[in-house]
Design a protein around this motif. Structure first.
Motif, PDB file in Angstrom:
ATOM      1  N   ASN A   1     -19.754 -21.367  16.934  1.00  0.00           N
ATOM      2  CA  ASN A   1     -18.603 -21.864  16.166  1.00  0.00           C
ATOM      3  C   ASN A   1     -18.294 -20.921  15.016  1.00  0.00           C
ATOM      4  OD1 ASN A   1     -16.626 -23.313  14.991  1.00  0.00           O
ATOM      5  ND2 ASN A   1     -17.884 -25.101  14.467  1.00  0.00           N
ATOM      6  N   ILE A   2     -17.211 -20.169  15.165  1.00  0.00           N
ATOM      7  CA  ILE A   2     -16.903 -19.159  14.156  1.00  0.00           C
ATOM      8  C   ILE A   2     -15.575 -19.472  13.450  1.00  0.00           C
ATOM      9  CG2 ILE A   2     -18.219 -17.230  15.118  1.00  0.00           C
ATOM     10  CD1 ILE A   2     -15.035 -16.663  16.172  1.00  0.00           C
ATOM     11  N   ASP A   3     -15.168 -20.738  13.481  1.00  0.00           N
ATOM     12  CA  ASP A   3     -13.871 -21.106  12.897  1.00  0.00           C
ATOM     13  C   ASP A   3     -13.797 -20.836  11.394  1.00  0.00           C
ATOM     14  OD1 ASP A   3     -13.180 -21.896  15.374  1.00  0.00           O
ATOM     15  OD2 ASP A   3     -13.497 -24.051  15.033  1.00  0.00           O
ATOM     16  N   ASN A   4     -14.930 -20.959  10.712  1.00  0.00           N
ATOM     17  CA  ASN A   4     -14.911 -20.806   9.253  1.00  0.00           C
ATOM     18  C   ASN A   4     -15.176 -19.371   8.800  1.00  0.00           C
ATOM     19  OD1 ASN A   4     -17.465 -20.969  10.233  1.00  0.00           O
ATOM     20  ND2 ASN A   4     -18.286 -22.296   8.633  1.00  0.00           N
ATOM     21  N   PHE A   5     -15.182 -18.402   9.734  1.00  0.00           N
ATOM     22  CA  PHE A   5     -15.415 -17.003   9.376  1.00  0.00           C
ATOM     23  C   PHE A   5     -14.093 -16.308   9.048  1.00  0.00           C
ATOM     24  CE2 PHE A   5     -19.826 -15.737  10.513  1.00  0.00           C
ATOM     25  CZ  PHE A   5     -20.272 -16.969  10.936  1.00  0.00           C
ATOM     26  N   SER A   6     -14.122 -15.472   8.036  1.00  0.00           N
ATOM     27  CA  SER A   6     -12.961 -14.609   7.770  1.00  0.00           C
ATOM     28  C   SER A   6     -13.439 -13.369   7.028  1.00  0.00           C
ATOM     29  CB  SER A   6     -11.894 -15.356   6.972  1.00  0.00           C
ATOM     30  OG  SER A   6     -12.420 -15.755   5.726  1.00  0.00           O
ATOM     31  N   ASP A   7     -12.531 -12.427   6.833  1.00  0.00           N
ATOM     32  CA  ASP A   7     -12.883 -11.172   6.171  1.00  0.00           C
ATOM     33  C   ASP A   7     -11.832 -10.859   5.107  1.00  0.00           C
ATOM     34  OD1 ASP A   7     -14.455  -8.594   6.067  1.00  0.00           O
ATOM     35  OD2 ASP A   7     -12.466  -7.823   6.529  1.00  0.00           O
ATOM     36  N   ALA A   8     -12.298 -10.621   3.885  1.00  0.00           N
ATOM     37  CA  ALA A   8     -11.374 -10.389   2.771  1.00  0.00           C
ATOM     38  C   ALA A   8     -10.505  -9.153   3.018  1.00  0.00           C
ATOM     39  CB  ALA A   8     -12.160 -10.243   1.475  1.00  0.00           C
ATOM     40  N   GLY A   9     -11.123  -8.079   3.532  1.00  0.00           N
ATOM     41  CA  GLY A   9     -10.375  -6.844   3.765  1.00  0.00           C
ATOM     42  C   GLY A   9      -9.295  -7.018   4.820  1.00  0.00           C
ATOM     43  N   MET A  10      -9.654  -7.702   5.905  1.00  0.00           N
ATOM     44  CA  MET A  10      -8.699  -7.913   6.998  1.00  0.00           C
ATOM     45  C   MET A  10      -7.512  -8.760   6.539  1.00  0.00           C
ATOM     46  SD  MET A  10      -9.583  -9.580  10.697  1.00  0.00           S
ATOM     47  CE  MET A  10      -9.886 -11.246  10.141  1.00  0.00           C
ATOM     48  N   GLU A  11      -7.779  -9.749   5.672  1.00  0.00           N
ATOM     49  CA  GLU A  11      -6.720 -10.669   5.232  1.00  0.00           C
ATOM     50  C   GLU A  11      -5.944 -10.124   4.037  1.00  0.00           C
ATOM     51  OE1 GLU A  11      -6.295 -13.436   6.861  1.00  0.00           O
ATOM     52  OE2 GLU A  11      -8.165 -13.615   7.994  1.00  0.00           O
ATOM     53  N   PHE A  12      -6.484  -9.091   3.362  1.00  0.00           N
ATOM     54  CA  PHE A  12      -5.960  -8.705   2.043  1.00  0.00           C
ATOM     55  C   PHE A  12      -4.464  -8.396   2.063  1.00  0.00           C
ATOM     56  CE2 PHE A  12      -5.330  -6.371  -1.835  1.00  0.00           C
ATOM     57  CZ  PHE A  12      -6.225  -6.932  -2.722  1.00  0.00           C
ATOM     58  N   TYR A  13      -4.019  -7.657   3.058  1.00  0.00           N
ATOM     59  CA  TYR A  13      -2.587  -7.328   3.151  1.00  0.00           C
ATOM     60  C   TYR A  13      -1.901  -8.154   4.235  1.00  0.00           C
ATOM     61  CZ  TYR A  13      -3.732  -3.356   0.160  1.00  0.00           C
ATOM     62  OH  TYR A  13      -4.154  -2.570  -0.878  1.00  0.00           O
ATOM     63  N   GLY A  14      -2.464  -9.293   4.544  1.00  0.00           N
ATOM     64  CA  GLY A  14      -1.834 -10.163   5.533  1.00  0.00           C
ATOM     65  C   GLY A  14      -1.750  -9.546   6.917  1.00  0.00           C
ATOM     66  N   LYS A  15      -2.752  -8.735   7.295  1.00  0.00           N
ATOM     67  CA  LYS A  15      -2.816  -8.077   8.607  1.00  0.00           C
ATOM     68  C   LYS A  15      -1.599  -7.180   8.879  1.00  0.00           C
ATOM     69  CE  LYS A  15      -5.785 -11.633  10.555  1.00  0.00           C
ATOM     70  NZ  LYS A  15      -6.036 -12.606  11.588  1.00  0.00           N
ATOM     71  N   ASN A  16      -0.968  -6.687   7.811  1.00  0.00           N
ATOM     72  CA  ASN A  16       0.165  -5.778   7.946  1.00  0.00           C
ATOM     73  C   ASN A  16      -0.300  -4.447   8.558  1.00  0.00           C
ATOM     74  OD1 ASN A  16       2.195  -3.917   7.470  1.00  0.00           O
ATOM     75  ND2 ASN A  16       2.727  -4.731   5.457  1.00  0.00           N
ATOM     76  N   PRO A  17       0.287  -4.032   9.720  1.00  0.00           N
ATOM     77  CA  PRO A  17      -0.208  -2.806  10.381  1.00  0.00           C
ATOM     78  C   PRO A  17      -0.002  -1.534   9.546  1.00  0.00           C
ATOM     79  CG  PRO A  17       1.719  -3.693  11.516  1.00  0.00           C
ATOM     80  CD  PRO A  17       1.334  -4.713  10.489  1.00  0.00           C
ATOM     81  N   ASP A  18       0.868  -1.561   8.528  1.00  0.00           N
ATOM     82  CA  ASP A  18       1.014  -0.388   7.653  1.00  0.00           C
ATOM     83  C   ASP A  18      -0.301  -0.051   6.964  1.00  0.00           C
ATOM     84  OD1 ASP A  18       3.620  -0.351   8.315  1.00  0.00           O
ATOM     85  OD2 ASP A  18       4.402  -1.054   6.379  1.00  0.00           O
ATOM     86  N   PHE A  19      -1.156  -1.056   6.814  1.00  0.00           N
ATOM     87  CA  PHE A  19      -2.430  -0.835   6.132  1.00  0.00           C
ATOM     88  C   PHE A  19      -3.576  -0.728   7.152  1.00  0.00           C
ATOM     89  CE2 PHE A  19       0.408  -2.858   3.128  1.00  0.00           C
ATOM     90  CZ  PHE A  19       0.240  -2.064   2.003  1.00  0.00           C
ATOM     91  N   MET A  20      -3.244  -0.334   8.365  1.00  0.00           N
ATOM     92  CA  MET A  20      -4.201  -0.133   9.450  1.00  0.00           C
ATOM     93  C   MET A  20      -5.106  -1.366   9.629  1.00  0.00           C
ATOM     94  SD  MET A  20      -3.372   2.969   7.929  1.00  0.00           S
ATOM     95  CE  MET A  20      -4.703   3.387   6.831  1.00  0.00           C
ATOM     96  N   ALA A  21      -6.433  -1.154   9.510  1.00  0.00           N
ATOM     97  CA  ALA A  21      -7.356  -2.267   9.776  1.00  0.00           C
ATOM     98  C   ALA A  21      -7.464  -3.238   8.607  1.00  0.00           C
ATOM     99  CB  ALA A  21      -8.735  -1.724  10.148  1.00  0.00           C
ATOM    100  N   GLY A  22      -6.858  -2.898   7.470  1.00  0.00           N
ATOM    101  CA  GLY A  22      -6.914  -3.792   6.309  1.00  0.00           C
ATOM    102  C   GLY A  22      -7.398  -3.066   5.065  1.00  0.00           C
ATOM    103  N   ALA A  23      -7.742  -3.841   4.058  1.00  0.00           N
ATOM    104  CA  ALA A  23      -8.132  -3.254   2.779  1.00  0.00           C
ATOM    105  C   ALA A  23      -9.622  -2.935   2.750  1.00  0.00           C
ATOM    106  CB  ALA A  23      -7.795  -4.213   1.651  1.00  0.00           C
ATOM    107  N   SER A  24      -9.972  -2.033   1.842  1.00  0.00           N
ATOM    108  CA  SER A  24     -11.380  -1.779   1.555  1.00  0.00           C
ATOM    109  C   SER A  24     -11.478  -1.478   0.067  1.00  0.00           C
ATOM    110  CB  SER A  24     -11.910  -0.605   2.389  1.00  0.00           C
ATOM    111  OG  SER A  24     -11.282   0.581   1.988  1.00  0.00           O
ATOM    112  N   GLY A  25     -12.644  -1.089  -0.373  1.00  0.00           N
ATOM    113  CA  GLY A  25     -12.819  -0.755  -1.786  1.00  0.00           C
ATOM    114  C   GLY A  25     -13.582  -1.834  -2.522  1.00  0.00           C
ATOM    115  N   ALA A  26     -14.250  -1.409  -3.603  1.00  0.00           N
ATOM    116  CA  ALA A  26     -15.085  -2.351  -4.346  1.00  0.00           C
ATOM    117  C   ALA A  26     -14.260  -3.488  -4.949  1.00  0.00           C
ATOM    118  CB  ALA A  26     -15.838  -1.599  -5.448  1.00  0.00           C
TER     119      ALA A  26
END
Lengths: 333, 151
Positions: free
Chosen positions: A253-278
């Motif tokens: 059951n992985i319904d409650n899993f998410s990733d801050a980097g992936m969600e950071f720009y709303g999965k906008n493809p302009d930002f490739m796989a998503g955000a990174s950085g400290a």
């Protein structure tokens, strides 16, 4: 009880206030309404990107303190970090803010490692108020690790975009009505032989899976105990690999899993796989997740910040990318 | 879990590089840049006293100037992201490498910053370009001396 990197905090230190600042592009983030301050200029009107980076962090600290009606001299410790050489943005922030300072480096996992150290100081009774967190500024970090900003190199869809953001937490002994730190797990440096710095999610995913496993087993918890399990900046690709590894551990059951980097720009493809950085995980954890804890939408969350422990030199010398993930468990009663 | 097993999992999930798409985009981008350069060369030959051989120098200078403007306005990186090698291989890509590094390091001063760093990406192009030109010239000189080829 402290064993094998596991930490428990029976006194339940509290995150009493947060300060989150971000750059102009971060207005595109679905979380931007929770950010305390968004600049119109990428380098925050400072003369260099590095000074802008320091300003981003300093303003986040001042915002967190001002929410408490405190000034920097009221704080006992200052635990922050970033990704620039020798962490000069953090050093300059520490100089201007004047709180006794320990620089913390765990790459992009600094958001959680700094909060865990702050919780330890608080638990030990040495601290009444500690300021902890991390920051990143796109231009300063990209030039540190990759090419000049204006260089026309093509980035693939596994590459990530360093977020311009800072997330700062003010941590005190337990108070009612605010989220508290229950326990945590320091990660092990894990190296699965990945070498591509434009696919760091793949390097970090095993570290996140290892820390999750150790946290659940060590603290005797289940995935279903949490309203949200959020990794730091694995990005779309790294998160997909992480989920595969988690499923291989027998967690279905992985319904409650998410990733801050992936969600950071709303999965906008302009930002490739998503955000990174400290600043990516720090900003999301201390804005969106913190707000949901405050409103009691979340009662219990597990935050696993991930960091790729490479330098531009290490990958040019052909070294693989060791990674780390630190976990912190927050609760709201 | 061992590294080989992980590499298998990683490869099964990481998307493969879309080579055909990238090659097509590089062809269009590089081709367009070269087409523009060809127009400029024809312009110099038509309106100025240049031959097909001598027109290449002012054409290259003009293309680098355009690349400099595009880099400064933040547009060349978008061309590079779309076109990949199509944006990097023509002389405009070389100009972009030099100029982007110069802009980047301006904050460290003109001597140690701009001067010391502007060739950090393009330096290897110059080094290996000059070296391969030397090797080719050496081979040709030998062939000419042997009477196998002519200049």
């Amino acid at each position: 009880m402290v064993k094998k990197g596991l930490l428990t905090f029976p006194s339940l230190p509290s995150i009493v206030a947060t300060g989150v600042t971000a750059g102009p592009l971060e207005k595109k983030s679905p979380f931007h309404s929770h950010f305390d301050k968004i600049y119109d200029d990428e380098s925050c009107d400072a003369k260099t990107n590095e000074h802008g980076h320091a300003k981003l962090m300093e303003d986040a600290c001042m915002i967190a303190l001002s929410k408490l009606g405190k000034v920097p001299s009221d704080a006992d410790f200052f635990l922050v970090g970033d990704l620039v050489n020798q962490m000069t943005p953090s050093n300059f922030t520490a100089t201007s803010i004047g709180i006794p300072y320990i620089g913390v480096f765990a790459a992009c996992a600094t958001s959680v490692s700094s909060m865990l150290l702050a919780a330890l100081l608080t638990e030990s009774g040495m601290s009444q108020l500690t300021i902890a967190g991390s920051a990143s500024q796109h231009n300063a970090i990209e030039r540190q690790f990759r090419y000049p900003i204006e260089y026309g190199a093509q980035k693939g869809e596994t590459a990530q975009w360093t977020a311009t953001a800072a997330g700062i937490a003010a941590i005190t002994p337990h108070r009612n009505g605010v989220p508290s730190i229950v326990c945590g797990t320091f990660g092990k440096a894990v190296d699965m032989g990945m070498t591509d710095p434009l696919n760091m999610g793949a390097a970090m995913a095993p570290a996140a899976a290892d820390t999750l496993k150790r946290h659940l087993e060590g603290h005797n918890k289940q995935v279903s105990d949490y309203d949200c399990i959020m990794t730091g900046d694995l990005g779309k690709n790294g998160f997909a690999i992480f989920i595969k590894l988690v499923q291989n551990q027998g967690i279905t059951n992985i319904d409650n899993f998410s990733d801050a980097g992936m969600e950071f720009y709303g999965k906008n493809p302009d930002f490739m796989a998503g955000a990174s950085g400290a600043g990516c995980s720090a900003a999301v954890y201390l804005s969106e997740v913190y707000a949901k804890l405050l409103s009691k939408e979340y009662k219990k969350v597990l935050l696993i910040a991930t960091g790729a422990l490479l330098s531009p030199m290490s990958f040019q010398q052909g070294d693989t990318i060791p990674s780390i993930a630190h976990a912190i468990e927050l609760t709201m009663k | 879990m061992d590294k080989e097993k992980y590499a298998k999992i990683e490869q099964s999930i990481t998307p493969t590089t879309p080579i055909l798409k990238n090659v097509f985009r590089a062809f269009i981008t590089g081709g367009t840049i070269c087409l523009i350069a060809q127009f400029i060369a024809v312009f110099y030959m038509t309106f100025f006293n240049f031959t097909e051989r001598t027109a290449s120098n002012p054409t290259v200078a003009t293309m680098i100037f355009i690349s400099m403007l595009l880099t400064g306005f933040g547009l060349y990186k978008k061309i590079g992201q779309f076109g990949g090698a199509g944006g990097a291989v023509p002389i405009t890509g070389f100009g972009n490498a030099v100029i982007s590094a110069a802009i980047e390091h301006k904050t460290e001063g003109y001597v140690l910053g701009v001067g010391g760093n502007m060739f950090k990406l393009a330096g290897s192009v110059i080094l290996f370009g000059v070296f391969s030109a030397f090797l080719v010239a050496l081979v040709k000189t030998i062939l000419v001396k042997l009477g196998v080829a002519t200049w």
